[in-house]
Design a protein around this motif. Structure first.
Motif, mmCIF file in Angstrom:
data_model
loop_
_atom_site.group_PDB
_atom_site.id
_atom_site.type_symbol
_atom_site.label_atom_id
_atom_site.label_comp_id
_atom_site.label_asym_id
_atom_site.label_seq_id
_atom_site.Cartn_x
_atom_site.Cartn_y
_atom_site.Cartn_z
ATOM 1 N N CYS A 48 -19.028 8.167 -31.146
ATOM 2 C CA CYS A 48 -19.348 6.759 -31.663
ATOM 3 C C CYS A 48 -18.197 6.009 -30.779
ATOM 4 N N THR A 96 -24.241 0.606 -26.197
ATOM 5 C CA THR A 96 -24.027 2.185 -26.339
ATOM 6 C C THR A 96 -24.560 2.644 -25.031
ATOM 7 N N SER A 98 -23.561 6.291 -30.661
ATOM 8 C CA SER A 98 -23.467 4.886 -31.408
ATOM 9 C C SER A 98 -22.475 3.959 -31.207
ATOM 10 N N TYR A 132 -23.263 1.829 -35.883
ATOM 11 C CA TYR A 132 -22.867 2.601 -36.936
ATOM 12 C C TYR A 132 -22.110 2.141 -37.855
ATOM 13 N N ASP A 152 -19.641 1.599 -32.666
ATOM 14 C CA ASP A 152 -18.401 1.487 -33.972
ATOM 15 C C ASP A 152 -18.592 0.137 -34.581
ATOM 16 N N ARG A 174 -26.406 12.504 -34.905
ATOM 17 C CA ARG A 174 -25.287 11.509 -34.026
ATOM 18 C C ARG A 174 -24.062 12.580 -33.971
#
Length: 306
Positions: free
Chosen positions: A168, A174, A197, A228, A199, A165
């Motif tokens: 974010c 996404t 990802s 995430y 958040d 990853r």
């Protein structure tokens, strides 16, 4: 994008293991399992050796919990081999312990906090101009990709782990923020594919992200969401009860015609749909990801003061 079984969108969660124990995360996984929403749980192999706390695979009680999750269809991923600084030998051994206990090498690695052994972390995540200013104003160093360092394990990551990853974003779709993931970066040879990802850091941020309005929007757009989060951050109260708004939001989400699969399964599917599976990101692609990340960080700062 067309999803398996003509599902309208894809949704999953990656749970960061920081602060996570059986008592403060199991109720969340019980709920997810009940709703048939299969997600990804990161773990440490070794006990923490810094200010962080949390369960780890070498603790039998915690390991039994992780195996139960795996048996129910949840993916187990890596959040470095532990919290703190780990040298190459410890990391190499730790990844083999992971395989021995879980039955496979982790497909996803998430860099943890300020570990020296993080790969392509800190200013190395970005392109200029963000890279320049990040490097100028932070003293933190990350050496997992530095061949001369005792913390180097880039070749092991490249050999054993498929996804890492990076960015974010604060937004439920996404795909809206990162249209090229999973992607490679030519100047970062020790990682196979990067992904982004959405958040959902704490329960407050997560609940705002998966509001009914946002879930309906994700469904309408036909996109995907890889949230995430940290299930240890307020999702379960001291009495072992799951946050009520989170519970009702997940229940609403589960009524939708979505594909609820672990993160690497979704990433593998997206990769298979690409005509060019190598998919190197251009300098412009990376600059746009950085700019969207910066704007997203500012938006989150205004909304949540963090």
């Amino acid at each position: 994008m067309k999803w398996p079984n003509n599902k309208k969108f894809a949704f999953t969660i990656i749970d960061d293991t920081d602060g996570g124990f059986v008592n403060n995360t199991k109720p969340v996984y019980d709920l997810l399992n009940q709703l048939n929403i299969k997600t990804t749980k990161t773990v440490w192999v070794y006990p923490p050796r810094d200010r962080f706390q949390g369960g780890y695979l070498l603790d039998n009680n915690y390991f039994n919990f992780i195996k139960e999750l795996q048996d129910k269809g949840f993916e187990i991923a890596l959040h470095n081999v532990g919290s703190g600084n780990f040298n190459r030998n410890e990391i190499q051994t730790g990844i083999e312990i992971f395989k021995e206990k879980i039955g496979y090498y982790p497909k996803i690695q998430i860099n943890h906090a300020s570990n020296y052994d993080n790969i392509y972390w800190g200013y190395k995540r970005f392109t200029n101009p963000i890279r320049y200013f990040y490097q100028k104003f932070t003293k933190k160093i990350y050496l997992g990709d530095d061949f001369e360092s005792s913390y180097f394990w880039g070749d092991i990551n490249k050999d054993k782990i498929k996804y890492m990853r990076n960015h974010c974003f604060y937004g439920i779709n996404t795909h809206k923020y990162d249209k090229i993931m999973p992607y490679k970066v030519k100047k970062k040879p020790y990682t196979n594919y990067f992904f982004s990802s959405s958040d959902g850091d704490t329960v407050e941020v997560f609940n705002n992200l998966i509001s009914k309005k946002n879930v309906d929007k994700l469904e309408k757009q036909g996109g995907f969401c890889i949230v995430y989060t940290h299930f240890s951050q307020g999702f379960v109260n001291k009495d072992g009860e799951v946050n009520q708004l989170f519970k009702s939001s997940l229940e609403y989400l589960s009524t939708k015609d979505g594909w609820f699969a672990p993160a690497s399964e979704i990433l593998d599917y997206i990769l298979e749909q690409r005509t060019n599976s190598i998919n190197y990101a251009s300098k412009f692609n990376l600059l746009m990801l950085d700019m969207r990340w910066l704007l997203s960080r500012l938006k989150k700062k205004l909304l949540f003061k963090r």
